[in-house]
Design a protein around this motif. Sequence first.
Motif, PDB file in Angstrom:
ATOM      1  N   LYS A  70       0.840  -1.212   0.000  1.00 50.01           N
ATOM      2  CA  LYS A  70       0.000   0.000   0.000  1.00 50.01           C
ATOM      3  C   LYS A  70       0.866   1.249   0.000  1.00 50.01           C
ATOM      4  CE  LYS A  70      -3.943  -2.143   2.266  1.00 50.01           C
ATOM      5  NZ  LYS A  70      -4.650  -2.341   3.540  1.00 50.01           N
ATOM      6  N   GLU A  73       2.503   1.604  -3.368  1.00 54.22           N
ATOM      7  CA  GLU A  73       1.526   2.036  -4.363  1.00 54.22           C
ATOM      8  C   GLU A  73       1.241   3.531  -4.224  1.00 54.22           C
ATOM      9  OE1 GLU A  73      -2.783   0.599  -6.178  1.00 54.22           O
ATOM     10  OE2 GLU A  73      -2.210  -0.069  -4.172  1.00 54.22           O
ATOM     11  N   LYS A  79       2.100  -0.911  -8.953  1.00 53.06           N
ATOM     12  CA  LYS A  79       0.741  -0.796  -9.474  1.00 53.06           C
ATOM     13  C   LYS A  79       0.003  -2.090  -9.159  1.00 53.06           C
ATOM     14  CE  LYS A  79      -1.996   0.252 -13.500  1.00 53.06           C
ATOM     15  NZ  LYS A  79      -2.035   0.475 -14.931  1.00 53.06           N
ATOM     16  N   ARG A  80      -1.185  -1.934  -8.618  1.00 47.91           N
ATOM     17  CA  ARG A  80      -2.040  -3.079  -8.288  1.00 47.91           C
ATOM     18  C   ARG A  80      -3.038  -3.242  -9.425  1.00 47.91           C
ATOM     19  NH1 ARG A  80      -6.966  -3.830  -5.147  1.00 47.91           N
ATOM     20  NH2 ARG A  80      -6.804  -5.751  -3.935  1.00 47.91           N
ATOM     21  N   TYR A  93       0.542  -7.567  -8.860  1.00 41.75           N
ATOM     22  CA  TYR A  93       1.319  -6.368  -8.570  1.00 41.75           C
ATOM     23  C   TYR A  93       2.433  -6.279  -9.592  1.00 41.75           C
ATOM     24  CZ  TYR A  93      -1.217  -6.397  -4.218  1.00 41.75           C
ATOM     25  OH  TYR A  93      -2.220  -6.384  -3.289  1.00 41.75           O
ATOM     26  N   THR A  96       6.371  -0.155 -11.443  1.00 47.57           N
ATOM     27  CA  THR A  96       6.084   0.931 -12.377  1.00 47.57           C
ATOM     28  C   THR A  96       7.383   1.406 -13.039  1.00 47.57           C
ATOM     29  OG1 THR A  96       6.385   2.606 -10.675  1.00 47.57           O
ATOM     30  CG2 THR A  96       4.139   1.711 -10.963  1.00 47.57           C
TER      31      THR A  96
END
Length: 125
Positions: A70, A73, A79-80, A93, A96
């Motif tokens: 979390k 992110e 990125k989820r 997941y 990036t």
Amino acid sequence: MKNTEVLEERITAQGCTEHLSAVEDAIYVIGGKWKLKIIIVLQENGNIRFNELQRNIPGISARVLSNELKDLELNGFVKRVVHAEQTPVVVEYISTDYSRTLQPVIMALSNWGKTHKRNIREDAF
């Protein structure tokens, strides 16, 4: 061990404060026991599911991994991706492009760590 690095410019008090602040910001975002490990595993594996990610990082609990993901992110490193069209729903997941800007830092830390370990072994024995 001698230091062979030569500073090209003299660091002023203001420059020192700026460097310290920048390093503090970086450590705040990627510091801790798990964040860099998570980033490295994501960069090496591409898309990865939660349980597989947990298996690749020995000793991390599901709760800690969830919290770290979390945070990563929120800071743009992870990125989820939710595949709701599948049953059951699949969550992956991915690292990036922004997290890949850490690759030179990770490599520098890795190289420094290897050198440090070698220096410690040589000095200890």
